[in-house]
Design an enzyme around this catalytic site. Structure first.
Site, PDB file in Angstrom:
ATOM      1  N   PHE A 101       5.483 -30.203  13.888  1.00 48.80           N
ATOM      2  CA  PHE A 101       4.780 -28.942  14.151  1.00 48.80           C
ATOM      3  C   PHE A 101       5.032 -27.939  13.029  1.00 48.80           C
ATOM      4  CE2 PHE A 101       6.107 -30.669  18.365  1.00 48.80           C
ATOM      5  CZ  PHE A 101       4.852 -31.098  18.777  1.00 48.80           C
ATOM      6  N   LEU A 102       4.695 -28.353  11.813  1.00 52.19           N
ATOM      7  CA  LEU A 102       4.953 -27.538  10.619  1.00 52.19           C
ATOM      8  C   LEU A 102       4.403 -26.133  10.707  1.00 52.19           C
ATOM      9  CD1 LEU A 102       4.262 -29.578   7.382  1.00 52.19           C
ATOM     10  CD2 LEU A 102       6.411 -28.689   8.284  1.00 52.19           C
ATOM     11  N   LYS A 103       3.295 -25.981  11.422  1.00 50.92           N
ATOM     12  CA  LYS A 103       2.599 -24.688  11.371  1.00 50.92           C
ATOM     13  C   LYS A 103       2.917 -23.790  12.554  1.00 50.92           C
ATOM     14  CE  LYS A 103      -0.684 -25.981   8.007  1.00 50.92           C
ATOM     15  NZ  LYS A 103      -1.976 -26.506   7.606  1.00 50.92           N
ATOM     16  N   THR A 104       3.932 -24.126  13.322  1.00 50.02           N
ATOM     17  CA  THR A 104       4.275 -23.308  14.482  1.00 50.02           C
ATOM     18  C   THR A 104       5.445 -22.388  14.129  1.00 50.02           C
ATOM     19  OG1 THR A 104       3.618 -25.171  15.849  1.00 50.02           O
ATOM     20  CG2 THR A 104       4.813 -23.405  16.942  1.00 50.02           C
ATOM     21  N   HIS A 143       5.314 -21.432   6.072  1.00 47.38           N
ATOM     22  CA  HIS A 143       6.519 -21.276   6.896  1.00 47.38           C
ATOM     23  C   HIS A 143       7.741 -21.884   6.222  1.00 47.38           C
ATOM     24  CE1 HIS A 143       4.128 -19.900  10.219  1.00 47.38           C
ATOM     25  NE2 HIS A 143       3.379 -20.983  10.163  1.00 47.38           N
TER      26      HIS A 143
END
Ligand SMILES: [Zn+2]
Lengths: 329, 357
Positions: A101-104, A143
């Protein structure tokens, strides 16, 4: 063959609590059975305030289905701290979740909290290594870069964490010279974060950085990231743009100059380069504007060329520059 | 892709109203930010002037009621939560530690209620100011929740719009907050998400809009805040983000994306330089992002979503589209600072501040 907590004897003593929903909700989400089941039990343990190893399993279960569930993250952090479980283990467990979940946002925030609590330089060094593997797959993930910069600033005095950063950026730019995140990181390390060990001689540092940027521009002249870096380095050190006129000029010509003379300070565009380079024309106009007086007319000439021929997409911007300069003159 | 010469208004409006009816389980990640998604849907209908057509009086009344259910008070102040995703069926047993207002949801809820023309008689104004105070951090930034979480320019923007909507800035330490924004400025001319971050379209909008919203303070005036070489560098960076495709990228050397057409274009409009956008190519890019069954995607050929649909329409409403005589592109004016149509902004101005009620 159900995988629901409702059928699991380990959870038999917890009263699941269903979610309240208004009779006419807006944009309701049609939850899956597994998600409803897990969050029913999650509401159950939050109500009783339970913090236990099985709550760690439960929050992980919820997070894997919905990594943005910030309450699950909040309760997980509280439980981790209350149980005094190994924070190193917690970080390691989070490696897989972060990669998935790289973009959370929450994924990265949790790591910050854990690393802050750990307050260990070794753990920070391990994080930097982990982030390298993440950036291998997504070299511009915002992130991941933010977290890397946060770690470095958080452990500002630990030169061993900082020492590898400039070489790392060089590695990334070898692979993709247009990676703006890598360029930005270099600026952060060399200029905006303060003075790193070995960089105390600021004049020498600036010379090194200018050479670096020029070399990369020579390699790929139409790369805005490198030109922005060159501008940034000059502006940050209050160095006039006129100091690089000799470097910029050959990039504004229509053809590479026919010469064998190698000037290391001013590398020439490579043979196949697309010239003239718009960023160089812009830069030269800025040099003329900086010089002022009669030179303003030469700047206007370049802006006209950009507006009408070389960069018509930004016609209105170049015309705005002309109006602006003439007003000041 | 639909007909790129026209704006498929009907398709975009139904895409939004479909989402308001319900979202599939694959969208579960939006639950903790559901009011924001609802804002994109209602905002789309507001820009297209289809809200009255696509919803009944009774629907709108019950939606308002749903919103007011999300306004909750805690020892940290009052605000809106994203949805009832943590609320027990019987309303009992939710500890206040987790059950608090959220700044992004509070901002978007105020706009949604304005779109629905609520009279705001239920608004706990003092409580909201208290929540802002609870969310401001020692470095001047804001967290979304009073109990922690990440802090960055997105939340600064929300705190500023909330203060502006309430016409009361007593909930925030303004000079401190402005100093934080300055720290996010990057050498490229854009603002990063937080200090030391890479220049990014979305957070540059947040910074520029915040600087435009904040009233003068003894040490900072609006006129000096958005002036000089820093301003010129910001304009340059924003303009450079318009790519060959006509769309804007969010960072140097990245691909164009419909949402950055809004973030970068609206930032330019706030700086008084919206004219610098190449509107013709921008409109062409957005036209090509239209999905054949309605909605607008981040790029041509991708799947649409409420976020990209709304932001694409919003920038078209800010910068009048250069599309000849085609009437489908005509949209009502939008306030770029609050991100609401002028009619909705006027409603908010008349009903949200304390003196208005
Ligand atoms: Zn986007």
């Amino acid at each position: 063959m159900s995988d629901l907590l409702a059928d699991d004897s380990e959870w038999a003593d917890v009263v699941p609590i269903r979610q309240y929903e208004n009779v006419n909700p807006i944009a309701p989400i049609f939850y899956s059975e597994e998600y409803k089941d897990a969050t029913d039990y999650f509401r159950g343990v939050v109500k009783t305030g339970e913090m236990s190893p099985r709550v760690l399993k439960l929050t992980e279960r919820v997070i894997r289905m919905n990594p943005a569930h910030y309450t699950a993250w909040q309760h997980r952090y509280k439980t981790v701290m209350a149980l005094q479980v190994s924070l190193e283990d917690e970080l390691e467990l989070m490696d897989e979740i972060a990669t998935m979940f790289l973009k959370t946002y929450q994924v990265w925030h949790h790591r910050r909290l854990i690393l802050t609590a750990l307050n260990s330089v070794d753990a920070a060094a391990r994080e930097l290594v982990f982030l390298k593997t993440v950036l291998e797959n997504d070299s511009k993930n915002y992130h991941t870069w933010s977290y890397r910069q946060w770690i470095l600033v958080h452990f500002n005095d630990e030169e061993r964490l900082w020492a590898g950063e400039r070489p790392y950026v060089e590695e990334l730019l070898e692979e993709d010279v247009r990676n703006n995140s890598a360029w930005h990181h270099r600026f952060f390390v060399v200029f905006s974060s303060g003075v790193r060990a070995g960089d105390e001689d600021r004049e020498q540092t600036l010379r090194r950085e200018l050479s670096f940027a020029k070399e990369k521009i020579a390699l790929a002249p139409n790369n805005l990231s490198a030109w922005n870096y060159l501008r940034g380095a000059l502006e940050h050190t209050h160095t006039p743009f006129t100091t690089v006129t000799a470097f910029v000029e050959p990039y504004t010509a229509s053809e590479p100059p026919a010469t064998d003379v190698v000037d290391l300070d001013n590398p020439l565009p490579s043979a196949g380069a697309q010239l003239p380079c718009v960023a160089a024309l812009e830069f030269l106009a800025d040099i003329y504007e900086e010089e002022g007086g009669e030179k303003t007319a030469k700047a206007v000439e370049i802006w006209k060329l950009l507006a009408n021929e070389k960069d018509t997409m930004r016609k209105k911007y170049w015309e705005h520059r002309i109006r602006d300069a003439l007003q000041k003159a | 892709m639909g007909d790129p010469r026209t704006l498929a208004r009907g398709g975009h409006a139904s895409h939004s109203s479909r989402c308001l009816i319900g979202l599939p389980s694959s969208q579960v990640e939006v639950d903790p930010s559901r009011i924001a998604v609802i804002f994109y849907c209602l905002g789309t209908m507001d820009i297209l002037s289809t809200l009255q057509l696509q919803s009944g009086e009774q629907d709108r009344e019950s939606w308002k009621e749903w919103f007011w259910e999300q306004q909750i008070s805690s020892p940290y102040g009052t605000g809106f939560r994203p949805s009832t995703y943590m609320t027990p069926e019987d309303h009992h047993g939710e500890p206040s530690e987790y059950n608090t207002g959220h700044l992004v949801m509070t901002y978007t809820a105020l706009l949604c209620l304005s779109i629905l023309r609520d009279d705001f008689s239920n608004l706990d104004r003092r409580g909201i100011l208290h929540l802002l105070r609870s969310c401001q951090q020692p470095d001047g930034s804001f967290t979304a929740l009073p109990t922690g979480g990440e802090s960055d320019l997105r939340m600064t923007y929300c705190a500023f719009v909330i203060s502006s909507l309430l016409d009361d800035w007593s909930g925030i330490d303004l000079d401190h907050a402005l100093a934080y924004i300055d720290k996010c400025y990057s050498y490229e001319g854009g603002y990063g998400q937080s200090p030391f971050g890479e220049a990014l379209g979305g957070t540059t909008y947040c910074a520029v809009a915040s600087l435009g919203l904040a009233p003068d303070t003894p040490t900072s005036s609006r006129a000096t805040r958005l002036a000089g070489v820093n301003r010129a560098r910001t304009i340059r960076w924003l303009v450079q983000n318009q790519t060959e495709s006509g769309g804007f990228s969010g960072r140097t050397n990245k691909l164009a994306d419909a949402c950055y057409c809004f973030w970068c274009g609206a930032a330019l409009a706030i700086l008084g330089e919206g004219d610098l956008v190449n509107e013709r190519t921008l409109t062409e890019f957005l036209a090509n992002c239209q999905f054949k069954f309605g909605g607008i995607a981040k790029a041509p050929g991708e799947r649409p979503d409420p976020y990209h649909t709304y932001l694409s329409l919003a920038i078209l409403a800010i910068l009048p589209a250069d599309h000849g005589n085609d009437e489908t592109w005509k949209l009502p004016r939008l306030n770029p600072l609050w991100n609401a149509t002028e009619d909705t902004a006027q409603w908010a101005r008349a009903h949200i501040p304390a003196k208005a009620s």
